[in-house]
Motif scaffolding. Structure first.
Motif, PDB file in Angstrom:
ATOM      1  N   GLU A 112       0.826  -1.208   0.000  1.00  0.00           N
ATOM      2  CA  GLU A 112       0.000   0.000   0.000  1.00  0.00           C
ATOM      3  C   GLU A 112       0.862   1.260   0.000  1.00  0.00           C
ATOM      4  OE1 GLU A 112      -2.494  -0.432   3.393  1.00  0.00           O
ATOM      5  OE2 GLU A 112      -3.735  -1.991   2.478  1.00  0.00           O
ATOM      6  N   GLU A 113       1.933   1.269   0.795  1.00  0.00           N
ATOM      7  CA  GLU A 113       2.833   2.427   0.836  1.00  0.00           C
ATOM      8  C   GLU A 113       3.501   2.632  -0.528  1.00  0.00           C
ATOM      9  OE1 GLU A 113       5.582   1.687   4.003  1.00  0.00           O
ATOM     10  OE2 GLU A 113       4.064   1.957   5.570  1.00  0.00           O
ATOM     11  N   ARG A 114       3.899   1.532  -1.165  1.00  0.00           N
ATOM     12  CA  ARG A 114       4.518   1.621  -2.487  1.00  0.00           C
ATOM     13  C   ARG A 114       3.549   2.224  -3.503  1.00  0.00           C
ATOM     14  NH1 ARG A 114       5.662  -3.806  -3.296  1.00  0.00           N
ATOM     15  NH2 ARG A 114       6.770  -3.938  -1.356  1.00  0.00           N
ATOM     16  N   GLU A 115       2.293   1.765  -3.447  1.00  0.00           N
ATOM     17  CA  GLU A 115       1.285   2.282  -4.374  1.00  0.00           C
ATOM     18  C   GLU A 115       1.035   3.768  -4.135  1.00  0.00           C
ATOM     19  OE1 GLU A 115      -2.074  -0.225  -3.789  1.00  0.00           O
ATOM     20  OE2 GLU A 115      -1.195  -1.922  -4.863  1.00  0.00           O
ATOM     21  N   GLU A 116       0.988   4.199  -2.863  1.00  0.00           N
ATOM     22  CA  GLU A 116       0.785   5.615  -2.550  1.00  0.00           C
ATOM     23  C   GLU A 116       1.937   6.461  -3.091  1.00  0.00           C
ATOM     24  OE1 GLU A 116       0.178   6.146   1.618  1.00  0.00           O
ATOM     25  OE2 GLU A 116      -1.631   4.905   1.652  1.00  0.00           O
TER      26      GLU A 116
ATOM     27  N   GLU B 104       1.598   6.819  -6.811  1.00  0.00           N
ATOM     28  CA  GLU B 104       0.549   7.780  -7.160  1.00  0.00           C
ATOM     29  C   GLU B 104       1.030   9.213  -6.973  1.00  0.00           C
ATOM     30  OE1 GLU B 104      -2.840   6.805  -4.802  1.00  0.00           O
ATOM     31  OE2 GLU B 104      -3.222   4.920  -5.863  1.00  0.00           O
ATOM     32  N   GLN B 105       1.756   9.457  -5.866  1.00  0.00           N
ATOM     33  CA  GLN B 105       2.275  10.798  -5.617  1.00  0.00           C
ATOM     34  C   GLN B 105       3.302  11.181  -6.680  1.00  0.00           C
ATOM     35  OE1 GLN B 105       3.769  10.590  -1.629  1.00  0.00           O
ATOM     36  NE2 GLN B 105       1.728  10.741  -0.694  1.00  0.00           N
ATOM     37  N   ASP B 106       4.152  10.241  -7.068  1.00  0.00           N
ATOM     38  CA  ASP B 106       5.145  10.514  -8.110  1.00  0.00           C
ATOM     39  C   ASP B 106       4.458  10.792  -9.446  1.00  0.00           C
ATOM     40  OD1 ASP B 106       7.175  10.207  -6.308  1.00  0.00           O
ATOM     41  OD2 ASP B 106       7.703   8.156  -6.913  1.00  0.00           O
ATOM     42  N   ALA B 107       3.414  10.009  -9.737  1.00  0.00           N
ATOM     43  CA  ALA B 107       2.697  10.201 -11.000  1.00  0.00           C
ATOM     44  C   ALA B 107       2.005  11.561 -11.019  1.00  0.00           C
ATOM     45  CB  ALA B 107       1.675   9.076 -11.192  1.00  0.00           C
ATOM     46  N   ALA B 108       1.430  11.976  -9.877  1.00  0.00           N
ATOM     47  CA  ALA B 108       0.757  13.270  -9.813  1.00  0.00           C
ATOM     48  C   ALA B 108       1.771  14.407  -9.924  1.00  0.00           C
ATOM     49  CB  ALA B 108      -0.031  13.381  -8.522  1.00  0.00           C
TER      50      ALA B 108
END
Length: 91
Positions: free
Chosen positions: A66-70, A73-77
């Motif tokens: 879950e932390e990796r996915e977050e 997402e932050q990097d993509a944004a």
């Protein structure tokens, strides 16, 4: 001197008898079938044993995922097209 020898005679006789019994026991052949040993599991240092430890490991793995996915997402944004991270918005 004779009195000491007479008093020690029963002690020496008993000692010889005990040593003879011990020698017979030690030199006797091993029994054909030994005593069956009970199967004992590994020592559990953590209460709950294997099942609890597996559940904790699975939970830790889910949290890491879950932390990796977050972070992704932050990097993509942050790297979205049309947005310059170094540029401030004028108000």
């Amino acid at each position: 001197m004779v009195v000491v020898a007479v008093l020690l005679l029963p002690f020496v006789g008993g000692l010889l008898l005990i040593m003879d019994r011990i020698e017979d026991r030690v030199s006797a052949p091993a029994p054909a079938r030994g005593r069956p040993a009970r199967h004992r599991g590994h020592l559990r240092l953590v209460p709950g044993g294997r099942r609890t430890a597996g559940a904790v490991a699975a939970r830790d793995e889910r949290e890491e995922q879950e932390e990796r996915e977050e972070r992704e997402e932050q990097d993509a944004a942050a790297h979205a097209p049309g947005r310059d991270p170094g540029r401030r918005h004028a108000a």
